[in-house]
Write a protein that holds these residues in place. Sequence first.
Motif, mmCIF file in Angstrom:
data_model
loop_
_atom_site.group_PDB
_atom_site.id
_atom_site.type_symbol
_atom_site.label_atom_id
_atom_site.label_comp_id
_atom_site.label_asym_id
_atom_site.label_seq_id
_atom_site.Cartn_x
_atom_site.Cartn_y
_atom_site.Cartn_z
ATOM 1 N N ASP A 106 75.229 5.095 -25.166
ATOM 2 C CA ASP A 106 73.806 4.413 -24.526
ATOM 3 C C ASP A 106 73.227 5.689 -23.987
ATOM 4 O O ASP A 106 74.107 6.324 -23.168
ATOM 5 N N ASP A 107 72.006 5.859 -24.429
ATOM 6 C CA ASP A 107 71.272 6.958 -23.675
ATOM 7 C C ASP A 107 70.362 6.410 -22.688
ATOM 8 O O ASP A 107 69.629 7.315 -22.109
ATOM 9 N N GLY A 108 70.070 5.208 -22.554
ATOM 10 C CA GLY A 108 69.308 4.494 -21.459
ATOM 11 C C GLY A 108 67.955 4.464 -21.988
ATOM 12 O O GLY A 108 67.150 3.608 -21.233
ATOM 13 N N VAL A 109 67.409 4.824 -23.107
ATOM 14 C CA VAL A 109 66.149 4.736 -23.710
ATOM 15 C C VAL A 109 65.979 3.110 -24.172
ATOM 16 O O VAL A 109 66.809 2.827 -25.117
ATOM 17 N N ARG A 110 64.944 2.481 -23.837
ATOM 18 C CA ARG A 110 64.861 1.217 -24.421
ATOM 19 C C ARG A 110 63.533 1.198 -25.355
ATOM 20 O O ARG A 110 62.550 1.785 -24.800
ATOM 21 N N THR A 111 63.637 0.465 -26.530
ATOM 22 C CA THR A 111 62.057 0.211 -27.132
ATOM 23 C C THR A 111 61.422 -0.898 -26.476
ATOM 24 O O THR A 111 61.727 -1.910 -25.794
ATOM 25 N N ALA A 112 60.064 -0.302 -26.137
ATOM 26 C CA ALA A 112 59.211 -1.352 -25.433
ATOM 27 C C ALA A 112 58.881 -2.668 -26.285
ATOM 28 O O ALA A 112 58.679 -2.489 -27.613
#
Length: 188
Positions: A106-112
């Motif tokens: 998990d890189d912590g970036v989430r899709t808006a």
Amino acid sequence: MIICPVCDHVQSEGEECEGCGKRFPGLVNTPEPVVVPLPELELTHHAGGRVPVDAPVLPELDLTRLRSGPDLPAMSVPDLELTRSGITGEVPVAPMSDLDTGRAQDDGVRTAAPVGAVTCRYCRHVQAEGLLCDGCGMRLPRVKVAAQTTAKRRGADEGERVPCPSCHVPAWPGRACVACGTKVEAEA
């Protein structure tokens, strides 16, 4: 104006539909056909229900009768066995070394979540708000935004539904109506 009862075609005059050819019965002045009863036709109905009928067995048809069920011998059809293969024996099964069955870190970036205008997948109508398409009435693909927890509102106890302002179907306050999609506010 004449409306065809079969295809709903509208026309101003005529004895038959210009669309499908259906003749209009009220507009056509045809004489009633004269029905002459046939003298050999029996006019009386059979009374009495089921009566046994003498139907002798025809011996020439009885010989061709097929047997069915367990009295038939098992038959081998070699023509249908053409795709059958022999025993394969022991086949070595080795795991694939380059197959990764784990998940990525998990890189912590989430899709808006998508916001703004939505295009209806049925009629391609673009609409900025609402749960149902204004063009065709189908449900629009919307993302549900997590509702913020707020203090208890007056007029609606927890677990109590209130009527929708549009269609009057009982709905939960703060959510969209399940019947029409209108956002239901708590009664003040």
